[in-house]
Scaffold this motif. Structure first.
Motif, PDB file in Angstrom:
ATOM      1  N   UNK A   1      40.470  42.373  43.257  1.00 26.32           N
ATOM      2  CA  UNK A   1      40.047  43.579  42.515  1.00 26.32           C
ATOM      3  C   UNK A   1      38.630  43.925  42.930  1.00 26.32           C
ATOM      4  N   UNK A   2      38.409  45.189  43.260  1.00 25.43           N
ATOM      5  CA  UNK A   2      37.104  45.646  43.736  1.00 25.43           C
ATOM      6  C   UNK A   2      36.511  46.637  42.744  1.00 25.43           C
ATOM      7  N   UNK A   3      35.237  46.489  42.457  1.00 29.81           N
ATOM      8  CA  UNK A   3      34.500  47.431  41.596  1.00 29.81           C
ATOM      9  C   UNK A   3      33.258  47.840  42.360  1.00 29.81           C
ATOM     10  N   UNK A   4      33.177  49.135  42.623  1.00 34.18           N
ATOM     11  CA  UNK A   4      32.036  49.679  43.368  1.00 34.18           C
ATOM     12  C   UNK A   4      31.884  49.000  44.723  1.00 34.18           C
ATOM     13  N   UNK A   5      33.053  48.702  45.327  1.00 38.95           N
ATOM     14  CA  UNK A   5      33.038  48.086  46.651  1.00 38.95           C
ATOM     15  C   UNK A   5      32.717  46.606  46.651  1.00 38.95           C
ATOM     16  N   UNK A   6      32.561  46.030  45.466  1.00 36.38           N
ATOM     17  CA  UNK A   6      32.240  44.612  45.376  1.00 36.38           C
ATOM     18  C   UNK A   6      33.387  43.870  44.705  1.00 36.38           C
ATOM     19  N   UNK A   7      33.721  42.647  45.148  1.00 37.49           N
ATOM     20  CA  UNK A   7      34.799  41.882  44.518  1.00 37.49           C
ATOM     21  C   UNK A   7      34.445  41.515  43.087  1.00 37.49           C
ATOM     22  N   UNK A   8      35.384  41.837  42.196  1.00 41.25           N
ATOM     23  CA  UNK A   8      35.145  41.571  40.775  1.00 41.25           C
ATOM     24  C   UNK A   8      36.117  40.541  40.217  1.00 41.25           C
ATOM     25  N   UNK A   9      37.164  40.189  40.916  1.00 41.18           N
ATOM     26  CA  UNK A   9      38.144  39.230  40.433  1.00 41.18           C
ATOM     27  C   UNK A   9      39.446  39.371  41.206  1.00 41.18           C
ATOM     28  N   UNK A  10      40.536  38.930  40.555  1.00 40.13           N
ATOM     29  CA  UNK A  10      41.833  38.958  41.217  1.00 40.13           C
ATOM     30  C   UNK A  10      42.904  39.348  40.217  1.00 40.13           C
ATOM     31  N   UNK A  11      43.907  40.017  40.737  1.00 39.43           N
ATOM     32  CA  UNK A  11      45.121  40.275  39.966  1.00 39.43           C
ATOM     33  C   UNK A  11      46.132  39.204  40.383  1.00 39.43           C
ATOM     34  N   UNK A  12      46.596  38.415  39.433  1.00 38.26           N
ATOM     35  CA  UNK A  12      47.454  37.249  39.705  1.00 38.26           C
ATOM     36  C   UNK A  12      48.784  37.468  39.010  1.00 38.26           C
ATOM     37  N   UNK A  13      49.869  37.598  39.761  1.00 37.23           N
ATOM     38  CA  UNK A  13      51.191  37.896  39.214  1.00 37.23           C
ATOM     39  C   UNK A  13      52.116  36.703  39.465  1.00 37.23           C
ATOM     40  N   UNK A  14      52.564  36.041  38.397  1.00 38.39           N
ATOM     41  CA  UNK A  14      53.574  34.992  38.498  1.00 38.39           C
ATOM     42  C   UNK A  14      54.934  35.666  38.560  1.00 38.39           C
TER      43      UNK A  14
END
Length: 501
Positions: free
Chosen positions: A143-156
């Motif tokens: 997940x990117x916010x303002x071009x910077x990595x902010x986290x991850x979307x994790x789908x089981x």
């Protein structure tokens, strides 16, 4: 309880089959499971990336709760087995839609995510937030916010709903069918294996029965076939099966043992008869010797000088007979027990025959018997043991003179036949009865019901020629008495080969 070889093989085979079937089931289930996970993860690999691209879940202020709840509701309607989580940059779970107390992890290991981003082979398993130990296939996207990595979307991809459905199906018809199929295959393999073991061990069972029923007198059950003529034992059907070859080898050995045992039995019987015959031969001269010596001892004073000389002459003659028998018996024992080894040398039979004739010249003249040499022109020298061959000629001539009537004839013929010189000794006596000819060289024999002396001497002749690798024969010539023939080699190499054989 003792088990047979077939039973032990069957038990081991059944255990191996059980282990193999269990291993096969485990590998099949695992393989199917891994294939299913690979397919699911392959189809949904980009799911998280599409969601992260189409849905704004985070902004500069952080998580957007309304967007997350809306996304979770939509995904649960479309695919109830999917579980979605939001992770921060360190892998901590910052957003989820799990029921209360269902979340058992507060963070997810990011190493499997990096492997997924690096396109490593599938399936790749990651942590299941709703289990303390389970790992499942997943889809993930940064997940990117303002071009910077902010986290991850994790789908089981296979969540709790999928697990509950899979557990109910584990005891369903599908599992029962699989178990019945495995049991049927195992049963068929067991039956086939036991049948194969029975067929394989059947020759071994027959061999065991033959060994158990083997009789030292050579009467096995079932009767063995004749041993193969080749040196290498083979199966009766020509196959190279080890057990069948073993059976062939046993039958070959059995045939040889039977033959050797019969030979030993025959030799023992011959020795018994020889001892009995020698005892009979010794008893008569010893009794006569004892009788005349006793007469001399008791009536010495009343005997005339002429009677005393006659009795002493008879006693001396009987003593010489006993001494001759003892000497012959000792010589035969030395020959038959390997105490005599032939020493080959070259000599001329014409000279040897003339020397032997001189020994019996006086005896022949006393009975008006003529000694006739019949020599072919240019008889070559032969190779043999001179002393032993002289003993053969001496015994044959002595035997011929003792059984030739007064005025008869004894002939010795020499003739070159290829690489041998044939020696023939014949007389004009009564000959030997046909029924006694087969055993003439094995034990003393009878003619017309009366004992014929000289059997021991003929046996010595037979043994001496055996030591040379040669044989003596009794010829059946009409109008003649006993005719004996043997042949001596004229070449040294041939004589050595015969001696070795």
């Amino acid at each position: 309880m003792s088990l047979t070889l077939s039973q032990r093989l069957s038990v081991v085979f059944a255990l191996l089959l059980l282990v193999c079937c269990g291993t096969s089931v485990w590998l099949q289930v695992r393989s199917s499971r891994m294939h299913e996970l690979e397919v699911v993860q392959g189809l949904s690999r980009d799911l998280a990336r599409h969601i992260a691209r189409d849905t704004q879940l985070m902004d500069a202020n952080g998580l957007k709760p309304d967007a997350v709840r809306e996304l979770f509701s939509q995904l649960m309607l479309v695919n109830p087995s999917v579980e979605v989580y939001l992770l921060d940059k360190e892998g901590r779970i910052v957003g989820d839609a799990a029921p209360k107390d269902h979340l058992l992890r507060d963070r997810v290991d990011l190493a499997p995510l990096r492997r997924l981003f690096a396109d490593e082979p599938l399936p790749i398993l990651g942590d299941d937030p709703r289990s303390a130990t389970a790992r499942k296939v997943f889809s993930a996207a940064p997940l990117m916010v303002a071009g910077q990595p902010a986290g991850f979307l994790y789908v089981v991809l296979l969540g709790e709903a999928h697990d509950r459905l899979a557990e109910r199906g584990a005891t369903s018809e599908a599992l029962n069918t699989a178990l019945w199929a495995i049991a049927l295959i195992a049963l068929l393999c067991l039956v086939a294996g036991l049948t194969a073991f029975r067929l394989i061990t059947r020759p071994l069972r027959h061999l065991t029965e033959s060994v158990a029923a083997f009789d030292i007198d050579g009467v096995p059950a079932p009767a063995p076939t004749a041993p193969p003529s080749r040196a290498e034992p083979v199966a009766k059907d020509g196959s190279q099966d080890e057990i069948a070859v073993l059976d062939g080898a046993f039958r070959q050995m059995q045939g040889r043992l039977n033959e050797q045992w019969r030979s030993l039995t025959r030799q023992d019987q011959e020795r018994r008869e020889l001892v009995a015959n020698i005892s009979h031969d010794l008893r008569t001269p010893l009794a006569s010797l004892h009788g005349y010596l006793e007469v001399l001892s008791m009536k010495d004073a009343s005997l005339t000088a002429e009677e005393r000389r006659r009795y002493l002459g008879i006693a001396l003659d009987q003593s010489r007979k006993v001494g001759g028998l003892a000497q012959s018996l000792l010589e035969l024992v030395r020959l038959e027990h390997g105490f005599v080894e032939p020493v080959l040398e070259r000599f001329f039979l014409t000279d040897l025959v003339q020397d032997v004739f001189q020994k019996f010249e006086l005896t022949a003249e006393a009975r008006s018997i003529s000694l006739t040499p019949l020599f072919a022109p240019s008889v070559p020298g032969v190779f043999a043991d001179l002393g032993l061959i002289e003993r053969v000629l001496t015994n044959l001539l002595d035997n011929a003179l003792r059984h030739t009537p007064v005025g008869g004839d004894v002939r010795v013929a020499l003739a070159l036949q290829g690489r041998y010189v044939d020696v023939t000794v014949s007389d004009s006596g009564p000959g030997i009865a046909p029924q006694l000819r087969e055993s003439v060289f094995l034990r003393p024999f009878n003619i017309g019901g009366a004992r014929r002396d000289g059997g021991l001497g003929l046996r010595i002749c037979h043994r001496i020629l055996q030591l040379h690798g040669l044989k003596i024969e009794l010829l059946d010539i009409e109008g003649q008495g006993a005719t004996f023939q043997f042949a001596l080699p004229v070449e040294e190499a041939l004589a050595v080969d015969l001696l070795k054989s």
